[in-house]
Design an enzyme around this catalytic site. Sequence first.
Site, mmCIF file in Angstrom:
data_model
loop_
_atom_site.group_PDB
_atom_site.id
_atom_site.type_symbol
_atom_site.label_atom_id
_atom_site.label_comp_id
_atom_site.label_asym_id
_atom_site.label_seq_id
_atom_site.Cartn_x
_atom_site.Cartn_y
_atom_site.Cartn_z
ATOM 1 N N PHE A 270 0.868 -1.187 0.000
ATOM 2 C CA PHE A 270 0.000 0.000 0.000
ATOM 3 C C PHE A 270 0.895 1.224 0.000
ATOM 4 O O PHE A 270 1.626 1.473 0.956
ATOM 5 C CB PHE A 270 -0.942 0.050 1.206
ATOM 6 C CG PHE A 270 -1.802 1.287 1.166
ATOM 7 C CD1 PHE A 270 -2.962 1.301 0.407
ATOM 8 C CD2 PHE A 270 -1.421 2.445 1.822
ATOM 9 C CE1 PHE A 270 -3.742 2.458 0.314
ATOM 10 C CE2 PHE A 270 -2.192 3.608 1.730
ATOM 11 C CZ PHE A 270 -3.350 3.603 0.980
ATOM 12 N N ASP B 177 9.412 3.035 1.901
ATOM 13 C CA ASP B 177 8.233 3.822 2.268
ATOM 14 C C ASP B 177 8.010 3.683 3.769
ATOM 15 O O ASP B 177 7.465 2.697 4.246
ATOM 16 C CB ASP B 177 7.013 3.304 1.473
ATOM 17 C CG ASP B 177 5.731 4.066 1.815
ATOM 18 O OD1 ASP B 177 5.722 4.787 2.827
ATOM 19 O OD2 ASP B 177 4.751 3.915 1.059
ATOM 20 N N LYS C 164 2.592 11.232 6.892
ATOM 21 C CA LYS C 164 1.766 11.028 8.083
ATOM 22 C C LYS C 164 2.264 11.816 9.308
ATOM 23 O O LYS C 164 2.000 12.999 9.391
ATOM 24 C CB LYS C 164 1.613 9.532 8.354
ATOM 25 C CG LYS C 164 0.760 8.866 7.264
ATOM 26 C CD LYS C 164 0.112 7.565 7.674
ATOM 27 C CE LYS C 164 -0.976 7.181 6.672
ATOM 28 N NZ LYS C 164 -0.601 6.156 5.718
HETATM 29 C C1 LIG Z 1 -0.816 6.227 4.239
HETATM 30 C C2 LIG Z 1 0.277 5.670 3.421
HETATM 31 C C3 LIG Z 1 0.596 6.215 2.169
HETATM 32 C C4 LIG Z 1 -0.216 7.307 1.534
HETATM 33 O O1 LIG Z 1 -0.242 8.486 2.280
HETATM 34 P P1 LIG Z 1 -1.380 9.590 1.979
HETATM 35 O O2 LIG Z 1 -0.977 10.739 2.830
HETATM 36 O O3 LIG Z 1 -2.694 8.979 2.390
HETATM 37 O O4 LIG Z 1 -1.336 9.879 0.527
HETATM 38 C C5 LIG Z 1 1.669 5.683 1.496
HETATM 39 N N1 LIG Z 1 2.393 4.661 2.007
HETATM 40 C C6 LIG Z 1 2.102 4.111 3.205
HETATM 41 C C7 LIG Z 1 2.954 2.999 3.724
HETATM 42 C C8 LIG Z 1 1.028 4.580 3.946
HETATM 43 O O5 LIG Z 1 0.725 4.009 5.110
#
Ligand SMILES: *Cc1c(COP(=O)(O)O)cnc(C)c1O
Length: 411
Positions: free
Chosen positions: A153, A238, A267
């Site tokens: 994700f 990520d 985040k």
């Molecule tokens: C939440 C998340 C995203 C996307 O972030 P947004 O601010 O919602 O666009 C990307 N990678 C990971 C691992 C996430 O948990």
Amino acid sequence: MTMATVTTPVRPSAATAAAIALDQAHVAHNYHPLPVVVEHAEGVWVTDVERRRLLDCLAAYSAVNFGHRHPRLVAAAKAQLDRVTLTSRAFHSAPLAPFCEALADLAGKQMVLPMNTGAEAVESGIKVARRWGEQVKGVEPGRAQIIVAGGNFHGRTTTIVGFSDDPDAREGFGPFTPGFVRVPFGDAQAVEAAITADTVAVLLEPVQGEAGVIIPPEDYLPRLREVTRREGVLLVVDEIQSGLGRTGATFQCDNACVVPDLYLLGKALGGGIVPVSAVVGDRDVLGVLTPGSHGSTFGGNPLAAAVGHEVVRMLQTGAYQAMARERGEQLAAGLHRLLGRGATAVRCIGLWAGIDVEPSVGTARQVCERLLELGVLAKDTHGQTVRLAPPLVISEAEVDHLLGAVETALG
Ligand SMILES: *Cc1c(COP(=O)(O)O)cnc(C)c1O
């Protein structure tokens, strides 16, 4: 226990029902929120329109790692609101460079590309990796490949959902961007086998949050680091959900003793106040970006930089990372006692947990509805998994309260 003992279904009162009806009429239905309408929040607690106090054990998917409205973060935001909030990158702003210097330093890197949302950080990382591939590695234009993991994700843009394997995230949104190869998560051998002369990067989450807090084998990241270094491929990690304290370290990569080429952050970097994301790396990689090649009107705005800088200052002491480790151990110990008592599996790292719910108990959604009735906010993912990610400032007594509620909800 059987479904017959399930707590009464959530029956929203008038104030909640009215707010939900308005939401259903006018807010696009891309989410299925629990029936609670939050009005106020402080620290680990939120208050809804019924004046119920609820323990927030989702923390906006880790965007509220420091708790709601942390006084230091609110003060930093307020001070900046009184100075300047938006200049665009057409001009320098006073807070941006100091923020980027501090964040780069926190990560042991040289440079920061400031963006807003997590998905933008991922998109930016993809663009940087592709340009690096063409200009530094010498991959022929248009041929760059990026290896990603099954169950990933990384956000919701068309390019990103194009390399997801979640049908809900993809259906109806094609055609998708080419140039991605997906291999099973946790399998370093599969990554190595998928590398070709056109591979520019391996992009992955060090722990898959959305997939249900999936923790790979201990040697996974170190082996990927070794393989990517040997093959001349960027390792792009990520850490949007796993980073900034959640797993008991500044980055989950720290726990694995691995330094990636690029960190993708988001985040918690915005302190729960404004969207702030970033790509962090060294000059030999991020340096491929030149004026006009990439940008964002709001990326790196003064308000975001002021809040992000305060987040970095708070992480510099290691205090929040220690809180995640200590309270995380308590949470893990308590949750493991529920194995075979409503939970079929429990995965914990730092202050982050995925609990697989025994099907006879109900769905994870039903467990979250029961938790709501018990005064705890949590979120289901992928049908049978409940995810817990409370703010790192949660107290020992509050973790006990959470554990009691989970035990009851699974009972
Ligand atoms: C939440 C998340 C995203 C996307 O972030 P947004 O601010 O919602 O666009 C990307 N990678 C990971 C691992 C996430 O948990």
